[in-house]
Scaffold this motif. Structure first.
Motif, short mmCIF file in Angstrom:
data_model
loop_
_atom_site.label_atom_id
_atom_site.label_comp_id
_atom_site.label_asym_id
_atom_site.label_seq_id
_atom_site.Cartn_x
_atom_site.Cartn_y
_atom_site.Cartn_z
N VAL B 117 8.49 1.64 5.91
CA VAL B 117 6.91 2.35 6.03
C VAL B 117 6.71 2.53 4.52
O VAL B 117 5.51 2.10 4.02
CB VAL B 117 7.10 3.69 6.52
CG1 VAL B 117 5.85 4.36 6.65
CG2 VAL B 117 7.35 3.23 8.29
N VAL B 118 7.44 3.27 3.61
CA VAL B 118 6.96 3.49 2.18
C VAL B 118 7.11 1.96 1.43
O VAL B 118 5.93 1.85 0.81
CB VAL B 118 8.02 4.33 1.56
CG1 VAL B 118 7.80 4.47 0.11
CG2 VAL B 118 8.05 5.60 2.19
N LEU B 119 7.81 1.23 1.50
CA LEU B 119 7.98 -0.06 0.65
C LEU B 119 6.57 -0.79 1.13
O LEU B 119 6.08 -1.40 0.40
CB LEU B 119 9.19 -0.69 0.95
CG LEU B 119 10.52 -0.08 0.15
CD1 LEU B 119 11.75 -0.85 0.58
CD2 LEU B 119 10.31 -0.07 -1.26
N ALA B 120 6.61 -0.95 2.39
CA ALA B 120 5.47 -1.92 3.03
C ALA B 120 4.01 -1.15 2.31
O ALA B 120 3.18 -1.91 1.93
CB ALA B 120 5.26 -1.82 4.44
N ARG B 121 3.98 0.14 2.36
CA ARG B 121 2.69 0.84 1.69
C ARG B 121 2.59 0.29 0.38
O ARG B 121 1.56 -0.04 -0.09
CB ARG B 121 2.72 2.42 2.10
CG ARG B 121 2.62 2.38 3.42
CD ARG B 121 1.63 3.79 3.65
NE ARG B 121 1.45 3.94 5.15
CZ ARG B 121 1.66 5.24 5.63
NH1 ARG B 121 1.65 6.16 5.16
NH2 ARG B 121 1.48 5.14 7.03
N LEU B 122 3.67 0.61 -0.51
CA LEU B 122 3.68 0.23 -1.87
C LEU B 122 3.21 -0.96 -2.03
O LEU B 122 2.47 -1.43 -3.10
CB LEU B 122 5.03 0.47 -2.59
CG LEU B 122 5.54 1.97 -2.70
CD1 LEU B 122 6.66 2.00 -3.09
CD2 LEU B 122 4.47 2.53 -3.70
N CYS B 123 3.64 -2.15 -0.99
CA CYS B 123 3.43 -3.48 -1.38
C CYS B 123 2.08 -3.98 -0.77
O CYS B 123 1.37 -5.09 -1.01
CB CYS B 123 4.36 -4.44 -0.89
SG CYS B 123 5.96 -4.32 -1.43
N GLY B 124 1.41 -2.97 0.00
CA GLY B 124 0.24 -2.99 0.59
C GLY B 124 -0.04 -4.03 1.63
O GLY B 124 -0.96 -4.75 1.88
N PHE B 125 1.22 -4.23 2.47
CA PHE B 125 1.15 -5.05 3.62
C PHE B 125 0.33 -4.38 4.70
O PHE B 125 0.03 -3.23 4.99
CB PHE B 125 2.63 -4.99 4.28
CG PHE B 125 3.51 -5.76 3.14
CD1 PHE B 125 3.14 -6.83 2.46
CD2 PHE B 125 4.92 -5.50 3.31
CE1 PHE B 125 4.15 -7.45 1.63
CE2 PHE B 125 5.78 -6.21 2.37
CZ PHE B 125 5.28 -7.03 1.59
N GLU B 126 -0.08 -5.38 5.52
CA GLU B 126 -0.93 -5.10 6.90
C GLU B 126 0.04 -4.24 7.57
O GLU B 126 1.27 -4.42 7.71
CB GLU B 126 -1.30 -6.25 7.53
CG GLU B 126 -2.33 -7.06 6.93
CD GLU B 126 -2.35 -8.36 7.58
OE1 GLU B 126 -2.28 -8.33 8.74
OE2 GLU B 126 -2.53 -9.41 6.64
N GLU B 127 -0.37 -3.36 8.69
CA GLU B 127 0.18 -2.47 9.44
C GLU B 127 1.20 -3.40 10.43
O GLU B 127 2.33 -3.19 10.64
CB GLU B 127 -0.60 -1.72 10.55
CG GLU B 127 -0.03 -0.88 11.21
CD GLU B 127 0.58 0.34 10.30
OE1 GLU B 127 0.37 0.43 9.12
OE2 GLU B 127 1.42 1.27 10.97
N ALA B 128 0.79 -4.70 10.71
CA ALA B 128 1.53 -5.40 11.61
C ALA B 128 2.69 -6.01 11.13
O ALA B 128 3.86 -5.98 11.66
CB ALA B 128 0.72 -6.64 12.25
N ILE B 129 2.68 -6.18 9.78
CA ILE B 129 3.81 -6.67 9.16
C ILE B 129 4.72 -5.58 9.05
O ILE B 129 6.13 -5.66 9.24
CB ILE B 129 3.44 -6.99 7.54
CG1 ILE B 129 2.55 -8.38 7.77
CG2 ILE B 129 4.82 -7.65 6.83
CD1 ILE B 129 3.06 -9.61 7.67
N SER B 130 4.30 -4.30 8.38
CA SER B 130 5.22 -3.18 8.41
C SER B 130 6.02 -3.01 9.76
O SER B 130 7.15 -2.83 9.74
CB SER B 130 4.40 -2.25 7.89
OG SER B 130 5.25 -0.70 8.26
#
Lengths: 117, 236
Positions: B117-130
């Motif tokens: 969750v944290v890494l995906a936010r840092l990378c700015g991924f869409e919610e579906a990818i996370s």
């Protein structure tokens, strides 16, 4: 009749029952995991003799890595889904996996040393 | 001449050829790995890469290859069942550590999801990818059903599961060496929790206890992650 054949029949049968249970509970847990739990219970209560499945289990377990090859080859089709972001996504997965290895490993090691049980 | 080409094409597209390709190249990769035991010569990576290159060159669709190797995928699911034999054989060891195993795996399932969750936010991924990446440490059949139920994209989850597995298999031993994780129970649990059956396959090479604990970790991690994921999703 060979022991291996008996072992294969037991493992397939247990998997079948696991699959049936899985469908009954709406697929929440896959049949293979339920089969694993079931065979474990059967072994613990001596319903299935360890000797009967030993050969087949050892053979399957020692060659398990081969079985991941076709799924891994699937990267050749699925990578297009994450085409632009594939490096970042892979790094996220790798970093998170490393974190889990470290946290679980250190926590388990510390707890077993602390409690000795 | 044309006849020969058609004949070769037919052979190349046959199930028996594509199945032999998997087993044969994996076997060859294993020999290579024994000869030069470097991390990058991991048999799964080497054989998969060679197969991908071969299929691309010969213009063979993945779907065709996958169909020819259906028996291997069936055996992949089936191979989870014999892990119970390992757990049974090492039950004394597991019983001694049952409380700590439950705690460590539970914490591991939370850390596995939260770190994504944290890494995906840092990378700015869409919610579906996370959401697709969150069940990555869980065995494929569980990960796919969980991913679909929380709104992830299953093929991306399948990919993440493979990456998590191979990474743990290849680099897990090194990471644990650096962090001085030497206890066999902790090593097996860490590999099984982070990298499911692919990690456990590596744990099995380390020893019977590592393998048995890894097997137990696959089941526990699957169960805990399936419970923890929707809760975390609701909280965040």
């Amino acid at each position: 009749m060979s022991r291996e054949l008996k072992g294969i029949a037991i493992i397939l049968g247990v998997y079948l029952v696991g699959e049936i249970l899985s469908r009954l509970i709406g697929g929440f847990m896959p049949g293979s995991i339920l089969g694993m739990i079931l065979l474990f219970v059967l072994l613990q209560y001596g319903v299935v003799a360890e000797e009967d499945i030993k050969g087949v289990c050892n053979f399957m377990l020692s060659n398990m890595m081969l079985l991941f090859v076709p799924v891994t080859v699937g990267i050749m089709v699925n990578y297009t889904l994450i085409a632009e972001d594939w490096i970042a996504i892979s790094l996220c997965v790798v970093a998170s996996t490393a974190i889990v290895i470290i946290i679980v490993g250190l926590l388990q090691q510390t707890l077993s040393r602390l409690w000795k049980k | 001449m044309e006849k020969i080409v058609t004949f070769v094409e037919q052979i190349l597209h046959s199930h028996i050829f594509l199945l032999t390709l998997t087993v044969g190249l994996y076997y060859a990769a294993q020999l290579l790995h024994r000869r030069f035991s470097y991390m990058i010569f991991n048999p799964i990576i080497v054989s998969s890469l060679l197969i991908i290159i071969f299929l691309r060159t010969m213009n063979i669709e993945y779907a065709e290859y996958f169909e020819a190797n259906a028996i291997i995928n069936f055996l992949l699911s089936l191979s989870v069942v014999p892990l119970s034999y390992l757990m049974h054989k090492n039950m004394n060891r597991i019983k001694e550590h049952k409380v700590s195993i439950l705690i460590s795996t539970f914490v591991g399932s939370i850390v596995g999801v939260l770190s994504i969750v944290v890494l995906a936010r840092l990378c700015g991924f869409e919610e579906a990818i996370s959401l697709s990446l969150q069940p990555k440490s869980v065995t494929t059949p569980i990960a796919l059903s969980v991913s679909a139920s929380i709104g992830g994209i299953p093929p991306i989850t399948a990919l993440a599961v493979v990456i998590a597995g191979i990474f743990g298999n290849v680099a897990g031993a090194w990471i644990m060496k650096v962090c001085r994780i030497t206890d066999p129970v902790a090593r097996g649990l860490a590999l099984g929790s982070a990298s499911h059956a692919v990690g456990t396959a590596r744990a099995l090479e380390m020893g019977a206890i590592e393998g048995a604990i890894g097997g137990a970790a696959i089941g526990l991690m699957g169960l805990f992650t399936a419970i923890v994921l929707p809760v975390i999703g609701a909280v965040i």
